[in-house]
Design a protein around this motif. Structure first.
Motif, PDB file in Angstrom:
ATOM      1  N   LEU A   1     -31.034  -1.388  22.462  1.00  0.00           N
ATOM      2  CA  LEU A   1     -31.348  -2.769  22.808  1.00  0.00           C
ATOM      3  C   LEU A   1     -30.860  -3.016  24.226  1.00  0.00           C
ATOM      4  CD1 LEU A   1     -32.475  -5.435  21.556  1.00  0.00           C
ATOM      5  CD2 LEU A   1     -30.125  -6.020  20.954  1.00  0.00           C
ATOM      6  N   PHE A   2     -31.611  -3.809  24.958  1.00  0.00           N
ATOM      7  CA  PHE A   2     -31.284  -4.129  26.347  1.00  0.00           C
ATOM      8  C   PHE A   2     -31.362  -2.854  27.206  1.00  0.00           C
ATOM      9  CE2 PHE A   2     -28.435  -7.413  24.100  1.00  0.00           C
ATOM     10  CZ  PHE A   2     -29.538  -8.184  23.798  1.00  0.00           C
ATOM     11  N   GLY A   3     -30.629  -2.783  28.260  1.00  0.00           N
ATOM     12  CA  GLY A   3     -30.729  -1.634  29.150  1.00  0.00           C
ATOM     13  C   GLY A   3     -31.631  -1.921  30.324  1.00  0.00           C
ATOM     14  N   PRO A   4     -31.769  -0.943  31.245  1.00  0.00           N
ATOM     15  CA  PRO A   4     -32.598  -1.129  32.441  1.00  0.00           C
ATOM     16  C   PRO A   4     -34.041  -1.471  32.086  1.00  0.00           C
ATOM     17  CG  PRO A   4     -31.253   0.856  32.630  1.00  0.00           C
ATOM     18  CD  PRO A   4     -31.113   0.377  31.216  1.00  0.00           C
ATOM     19  N   HIS A   5     -34.646  -2.332  32.887  1.00  0.00           N
ATOM     20  CA  HIS A   5     -36.005  -2.775  32.605  1.00  0.00           C
ATOM     21  C   HIS A   5     -36.993  -1.621  32.572  1.00  0.00           C
ATOM     22  CE1 HIS A   5     -35.019  -7.077  34.240  1.00  0.00           C
ATOM     23  NE2 HIS A   5     -34.587  -6.881  33.011  1.00  0.00           N
ATOM     24  N   ASP A   6     -36.813  -0.630  33.442  1.00  0.00           N
ATOM     25  CA  ASP A   6     -37.787   0.464  33.458  1.00  0.00           C
ATOM     26  C   ASP A   6     -37.730   1.255  32.155  1.00  0.00           C
ATOM     27  OD1 ASP A   6     -35.359   1.707  33.956  1.00  0.00           O
ATOM     28  OD2 ASP A   6     -35.959   2.609  35.859  1.00  0.00           O
ATOM     29  N   GLN A   7     -36.547   1.511  31.644  1.00  0.00           N
ATOM     30  CA  GLN A   7     -36.436   2.238  30.381  1.00  0.00           C
ATOM     31  C   GLN A   7     -37.021   1.440  29.221  1.00  0.00           C
ATOM     32  OE1 GLN A   7     -32.405   3.506  29.658  1.00  0.00           O
ATOM     33  NE2 GLN A   7     -32.238   4.574  31.620  1.00  0.00           N
ATOM     34  N   ARG A   8     -36.800   0.129  29.235  1.00  0.00           N
ATOM     35  CA  ARG A   8     -37.267  -0.687  28.123  1.00  0.00           C
ATOM     36  C   ARG A   8     -38.793  -0.810  28.125  1.00  0.00           C
ATOM     37  NH1 ARG A   8     -34.731   0.280  24.667  1.00  0.00           N
ATOM     38  NH2 ARG A   8     -35.161  -1.608  23.476  1.00  0.00           N
ATOM     39  N   TYR A   9     -39.402  -1.029  29.303  1.00  0.00           N
ATOM     40  CA  TYR A   9     -40.862  -1.138  29.305  1.00  0.00           C
ATOM     41  C   TYR A   9     -41.510   0.218  29.058  1.00  0.00           C
ATOM     42  CZ  TYR A   9     -45.549  -2.796  30.278  1.00  0.00           C
ATOM     43  OH  TYR A   9     -46.873  -3.120  30.145  1.00  0.00           O
ATOM     44  N   PHE A  10     -40.877   1.281  29.556  1.00  0.00           N
ATOM     45  CA  PHE A  10     -41.396   2.618  29.285  1.00  0.00           C
ATOM     46  C   PHE A  10     -41.497   2.862  27.782  1.00  0.00           C
ATOM     47  CE2 PHE A  10     -40.822   7.224  28.621  1.00  0.00           C
ATOM     48  CZ  PHE A  10     -41.871   7.708  29.377  1.00  0.00           C
ATOM     49  N   SER A  11     -40.501   2.377  27.031  1.00  0.00           N
ATOM     50  CA  SER A  11     -40.531   2.568  25.582  1.00  0.00           C
ATOM     51  C   SER A  11     -41.696   1.825  24.934  1.00  0.00           C
ATOM     52  CB  SER A  11     -39.210   2.126  24.950  1.00  0.00           C
ATOM     53  OG  SER A  11     -39.051   0.722  25.028  1.00  0.00           O
ATOM     54  N   LEU A  12     -42.194   0.783  25.602  1.00  0.00           N
ATOM     55  CA  LEU A  12     -43.326   0.034  25.066  1.00  0.00           C
ATOM     56  C   LEU A  12     -44.670   0.690  25.377  1.00  0.00           C
ATOM     57  CD1 LEU A  12     -42.166  -3.623  25.814  1.00  0.00           C
ATOM     58  CD2 LEU A  12     -42.662  -2.683  23.551  1.00  0.00           C
ATOM     59  N   VAL A  13     -44.746   1.445  26.462  1.00  0.00           N
ATOM     60  CA  VAL A  13     -46.016   2.083  26.833  1.00  0.00           C
ATOM     61  C   VAL A  13     -46.044   3.565  26.490  1.00  0.00           C
ATOM     62  CG1 VAL A  13     -46.475   0.419  28.661  1.00  0.00           C
ATOM     63  CG2 VAL A  13     -45.242   2.515  29.218  1.00  0.00           C
ATOM     64  N   ASP A  14     -44.899   4.115  26.100  1.00  0.00           N
ATOM     65  CA  ASP A  14     -44.813   5.531  25.755  1.00  0.00           C
ATOM     66  C   ASP A  14     -45.453   5.769  24.388  1.00  0.00           C
ATOM     67  OD1 ASP A  14     -44.146   8.145  25.278  1.00  0.00           O
ATOM     68  OD2 ASP A  14     -41.977   7.844  25.269  1.00  0.00           O
ATOM     69  N   ARG A  15     -46.500   6.594  24.348  1.00  0.00           N
ATOM     70  CA  ARG A  15     -47.216   6.884  23.106  1.00  0.00           C
ATOM     71  C   ARG A  15     -46.878   8.271  22.558  1.00  0.00           C
ATOM     72  NH1 ARG A  15     -50.878   3.043  22.049  1.00  0.00           N
ATOM     73  NH2 ARG A  15     -51.612   1.710  23.754  1.00  0.00           N
ATOM     74  N   SER A  16     -45.802   8.869  23.068  1.00  0.00           N
ATOM     75  CA  SER A  16     -45.504  10.242  22.664  1.00  0.00           C
ATOM     76  C   SER A  16     -44.793  10.327  21.326  1.00  0.00           C
ATOM     77  CB  SER A  16     -44.646  10.932  23.734  1.00  0.00           C
ATOM     78  OG  SER A  16     -43.379  10.296  23.869  1.00  0.00           O
ATOM     79  N   GLU A  17     -44.219   9.212  20.836  1.00  0.00           N
ATOM     80  CA  GLU A  17     -43.551   9.267  19.550  1.00  0.00           C
ATOM     81  C   GLU A  17     -44.564   9.635  18.466  1.00  0.00           C
ATOM     82  OE1 GLU A  17     -40.839   6.609  16.487  1.00  0.00           O
ATOM     83  OE2 GLU A  17     -41.394   5.786  18.428  1.00  0.00           O
ATOM     84  N   GLY A  18     -44.186  10.596  17.663  1.00  0.00           N
ATOM     85  CA  GLY A  18     -45.103  11.099  16.651  1.00  0.00           C
ATOM     86  C   GLY A  18     -45.984  12.210  17.184  1.00  0.00           C
ATOM     87  N   MET A  19     -45.982  12.399  18.514  1.00  0.00           N
ATOM     88  CA  MET A  19     -46.815  13.426  19.129  1.00  0.00           C
ATOM     89  C   MET A  19     -45.994  14.649  19.536  1.00  0.00           C
ATOM     90  SD  MET A  19     -50.140  12.473  19.574  1.00  0.00           S
ATOM     91  CE  MET A  19     -50.787  13.022  21.145  1.00  0.00           C
ATOM     92  N   SER A  20     -44.793  14.420  20.087  1.00  0.00           N
ATOM     93  CA  SER A  20     -44.060  15.514  20.722  1.00  0.00           C
ATOM     94  C   SER A  20     -43.774  16.661  19.761  1.00  0.00           C
ATOM     95  CB  SER A  20     -42.756  14.981  21.330  1.00  0.00           C
ATOM     96  OG  SER A  20     -41.973  14.332  20.347  1.00  0.00           O
ATOM     97  N   GLN A  21     -43.422  16.345  18.495  1.00  0.00           N
ATOM     98  CA  GLN A  21     -43.105  17.411  17.548  1.00  0.00           C
ATOM     99  C   GLN A  21     -44.338  18.183  17.104  1.00  0.00           C
ATOM    100  OE1 GLN A  21     -42.951  14.193  16.913  1.00  0.00           O
ATOM    101  NE2 GLN A  21     -43.432  13.678  14.774  1.00  0.00           N
ATOM    102  N   LEU A  22     -45.509  17.673  17.452  1.00  0.00           N
ATOM    103  CA  LEU A  22     -46.749  18.349  17.064  1.00  0.00           C
ATOM    104  C   LEU A  22     -47.150  19.436  18.047  1.00  0.00           C
ATOM    105  CD1 LEU A  22     -48.845  15.196  16.078  1.00  0.00           C
ATOM    106  CD2 LEU A  22     -47.420  16.612  14.594  1.00  0.00           C
ATOM    107  N   PHE A  23     -46.418  19.548  19.167  1.00  0.00           N
ATOM    108  CA  PHE A  23     -46.813  20.469  20.235  1.00  0.00           C
ATOM    109  C   PHE A  23     -45.737  21.518  20.483  1.00  0.00           C
ATOM    110  CE2 PHE A  23     -49.544  16.905  20.892  1.00  0.00           C
ATOM    111  CZ  PHE A  23     -50.718  17.452  21.403  1.00  0.00           C
ATOM    112  N   ASN A  24     -46.190  22.658  20.918  1.00  0.00           N
ATOM    113  CA  ASN A  24     -45.298  23.706  21.391  1.00  0.00           C
ATOM    114  C   ASN A  24     -44.820  23.310  22.778  1.00  0.00           C
ATOM    115  OD1 ASN A  24     -44.072  25.994  22.390  1.00  0.00           O
ATOM    116  ND2 ASN A  24     -45.837  27.345  22.084  1.00  0.00           N
ATOM    117  N   GLN A  25     -43.564  22.938  22.900  1.00  0.00           N
ATOM    118  CA  GLN A  25     -43.067  22.384  24.158  1.00  0.00           C
ATOM    119  C   GLN A  25     -43.143  23.384  25.306  1.00  0.00           C
ATOM    120  OE1 GLN A  25     -42.260  19.036  24.485  1.00  0.00           O
ATOM    121  NE2 GLN A  25     -43.187  19.088  22.428  1.00  0.00           N
ATOM    122  N   ASP A  26     -43.016  24.672  25.030  1.00  0.00           N
ATOM    123  CA  ASP A  26     -43.102  25.670  26.097  1.00  0.00           C
ATOM    124  C   ASP A  26     -44.470  25.654  26.766  1.00  0.00           C
ATOM    125  OD1 ASP A  26     -40.524  26.471  25.574  1.00  0.00           O
ATOM    126  OD2 ASP A  26     -41.116  28.158  24.282  1.00  0.00           O
TER     127      ASP A  26
END
Length: 642
Positions: free
Chosen positions: A435-460
């Motif tokens: 909760l709270f924190g720098p504005h860039d981190q907070r808005y990034f969390s609102l536009v970041d669609r990677s949740e639910g996606m990252s574990q589906l990919f081979n990160q390498d």
């Protein structure tokens, strides 16, 4: 509206150049069914190609077009809405304009004012002008990024085109996925800055120009930003002034956007933005009936806004046309076709209804207007309210609310918080990791669609050589100086990031139907004006689109201006992927071909397929990406109907 393509190289036989340019033009023939043209320089290996969709002065606007002295030649995609005013000025200066084509105006404006002529243009554009005397190609893209421009340069040879597939039609280009582009796609479902999903192929960013000049035995390529949005806040006027001025700018923009020598219509969703465009345009047509086009789904009332659209149509007196979209059972055929037209799987499943509605419109008109951009300009997304709610909570708890020059208090936004009642998943996602924190981190969390996606990919498989960070690219845009407030930071990022992706969809779905799409709310004069309004007036008390609503309230039905339940054209994708399209999704994502790609963790993907929440984007992101690989990287999937 058209398609352009071209080649500038250090060496090349004329016949080989002609063959390559014709291949590029053929790849984008859907953009211009009314004709094609090819021009080659006799002294240098330069070729310019054009596919034409004739809108303004259909008889005389053929391209490539050359000045009467033979010095300048242009290929142009778009529309210059103030071409009549510029034409009069150019004629007064002695230029021999013989047509009423905006292409001829563009050409002679460059001859008169040089590269700075782009500052005079009101419109959407992507063009290339060859100067035989200077041996220089000058290209530019409109300020907002309504029209596309892509290029590839290897030091010896520059290729450019309206669509990536035209560049890929050249034998010298091999399609490869970009690791940095993939990172952006998995984070935002679009690419930031000049990146694309293709390695070695860039997009010319909005408000930028590109020049290519022969200098000895080299090609000198330069990229320059000629426009950006500046937030010079006007604190000398009150709210009434801003409302009245905005109303005048919107009226003038729609007046200019109605200029067409072929039949014109409008998209109508039943939301405020498209309704305002339809009502204002209908009022200006003075007896001529505007044709409107609406789409909906049969999967339930939450996917059907035709009631609102019909109310607007009756109010404005339009000729109403609608289509109920059958894409559930047609998805296996339609989605590969859409990925081909799109070049890149940007944005969300709203591309499906846009495609169908564009096809409907093409049966009646050649130009269609819409309300694209209203949410970004006039502060209309629920995520803006969510971010401000958190900011106001922080200000109230830590007693810092009055430290901001353009503060919005918790008390002031309380009456408008019911807007978030249906956005609990978004709020849960925002707050579950802090909760709270720098504005860039907070808005990034609102536009970041990677949740639910990252574990589906081979990160390498996603690692880039330079240690690229999508968040760092986001920060550079979001934290640009002189934005003054959180609302300006959020809307500026969306103007530079998500809006170009939505305009990409707008361009491709309309061009797939060979019609021109116009977006009058994105007139750069409106965009610039909105940036001057004090944030505490623009987003006073968290009132979404308050100034816009006030500026057009007399033009639209009250039921529309006071709507609280706008859906944003939701698509029943989850119902389809768990129902009629289930086998198609599983056969695509769990195939041996997908496994050999090495990009996915297919065991995790299989478990995820049955757990997608309604309006989730994970299955959509995976499915689009895999089809994109098959069409463009593997080149083993030829969509039907192409």
């Amino acid at each position: 509206m058209c398609g352009i393509a071209g080649i500038v190289t250090l060496s090349g036989a004329p016949e080989a150049m002609k063959h390559a340019a014709l291949n590029m033009m053929d790849a984008i023939r859907h953009r211009g069914p009314d004709g094609e043209g090819l021009w080659q320089d006799v002294a240098r290996p330069v070729a310019l190609g054009h596919r034409r969709l004739a809108i303004i002065d259909p008889e005389h606007g053929k391209q490539p077009m050359t000045t009467e002295d033979g010095r300048y030649t242009v290929v142009f995609n778009g529309a210059i809405y103030n071409y009549l005013e510029l034409r009069r000025e150019l004629i007064s200066k002695g230029h021999p304009l013989h047509s009423y084509s905006d292409t001829e105006v563009l050409l002679y404006a460059y001859r008169e004012w040089g590269e700075s002529f782009v500052d005079r243009l009101v419109g959407m554009f992507a063009f290339a002008i060859w100067d035989r005397h200077e041996q220089k190609l000058f290209c530019a893209r409109d300020r907002i990024g309504i029209k596309p421009f892509y290029y590839s340069f290897d030091g010896q040879r520059l290729l450019f085109a309206s669509e990536i597939k035209a560049i890929l039609a050249d034998d010298s280009i091999r399609a490869q996925a970009s690791a940095e582009g993939l990172q952006d796609y998995l984070t935002f479902q679009f690419c930031l800055d000049d990146k694309t999903l293709f390695k070695g192929i860039q997009k010319l960013e909005p408000g930028h120009s590109l020049s290519v000049q022969y200098v000895g035995d080299k090609l000198d390529v330069k990229i320059r930003q000629y426009w950006d949005l500046h937030y010079n806040i006007d604190e000398s006027h009150d709210e009434r002034y801003f409302i009245d001025t905005l109303a005048g700018l919107i009226d003038d923009s729609i007046r200019l956007h109605l200029r067409s020598d072929v039949p014109l219509g409008a998209h109508l969703s039943g939301g405020l933005d498209s309704s305002a465009v339809v009502c204002l345009a209908s009022r200006m047509l003075k007896g001529e009936q505007l044709k409107t086009f609406t789409g909906a789904f049969n999967e339930g009332p939450q996917f059907d806004e035709t009631g609102y659209a019909k109310e607007v149509s009756r109010f404005a007196g339009t000729a109403y046309n609608e289509i109920y979209i059958p894409a559930g059972h047609e998805l296996p055929e339609v989605l590969p076709r859409l990925m081909y037209y799109m070049d890149e799987p940007l944005a969300g499943p709203g591309v499906i209804p846009q495609y169908y509605v564009s096809q409907l419109a093409s049966e009646h008109v050649k130009v269609v207007m819409g309300g694209q951009g209203g949410d970004e300009l006039f502060v209309g997304y629920a995520r803006y309210m969510a971010a401000y709610l958190e900011k106001c909570l922080s200000g109230a708890i830590y007693q810092t609310a009055n430290q901001s020059r353009f503060a919005v208090s918790l008390e002031s936004i309380v009456p408008n918080l019911p807007l978030l009642a249906t956005y609990q998943p978004m709020l849960q996602g925002l707050w579950k990791n802090g909760l709270f924190g720098p504005h860039d981190q907070r808005y990034f969390s609102l536009v970041d669609r990677s949740e639910g996606m990252s574990q589906l990919f081979n990160q390498d498989a996603l690692l880039s050589d330079g240690g690229y960070s999508s968040f760092a690219s986001f920060q550079r845009i979001f934290n640009r100086g002189e934005l003054h407030s959180l609302v300006n930071q959020m809307t500026y990022f969306d103007l530079k990031g998500s809006l170009p992706a939505l305009l990409h969809v707008e361009d491709r779905t309309s061009m797939a139907a060979s019609i021109e799409s116009r977006v009058p709310l994105l007139d750069h004069r409106i965009v610039e004006f909105m940036a001057t309004i004090p944030p505490n007036i623009k987003f006073a008390g968290g009132r979404m689109k308050h100034l816009f609503k006030e500026s057009i309230k007399s033009a639209v039905p009250k039921a529309i201006s006071e709507r609280k339940d706008k859906m944003g054209f939701p698509t029943p994708l989850t119902q389809w992927t768990k129902g009629v399209a289930r086998d198609f999704v599983r056969d695509t994502l769990l195939s041996d071909q997908a496994r050999r790609r090495g990009l996915y963790n297919l065991d995790v993907v299989e478990k995820m397929l049955g757990n997608e929440r309604e309006f989730g984007r994970v299955v959509w992101g995976l499915l689009s990406l895999e089809l994109w690989h098959r069409i463009f990287i593997d080149r083993d999937l030829k969509p039907s109907g192409i």
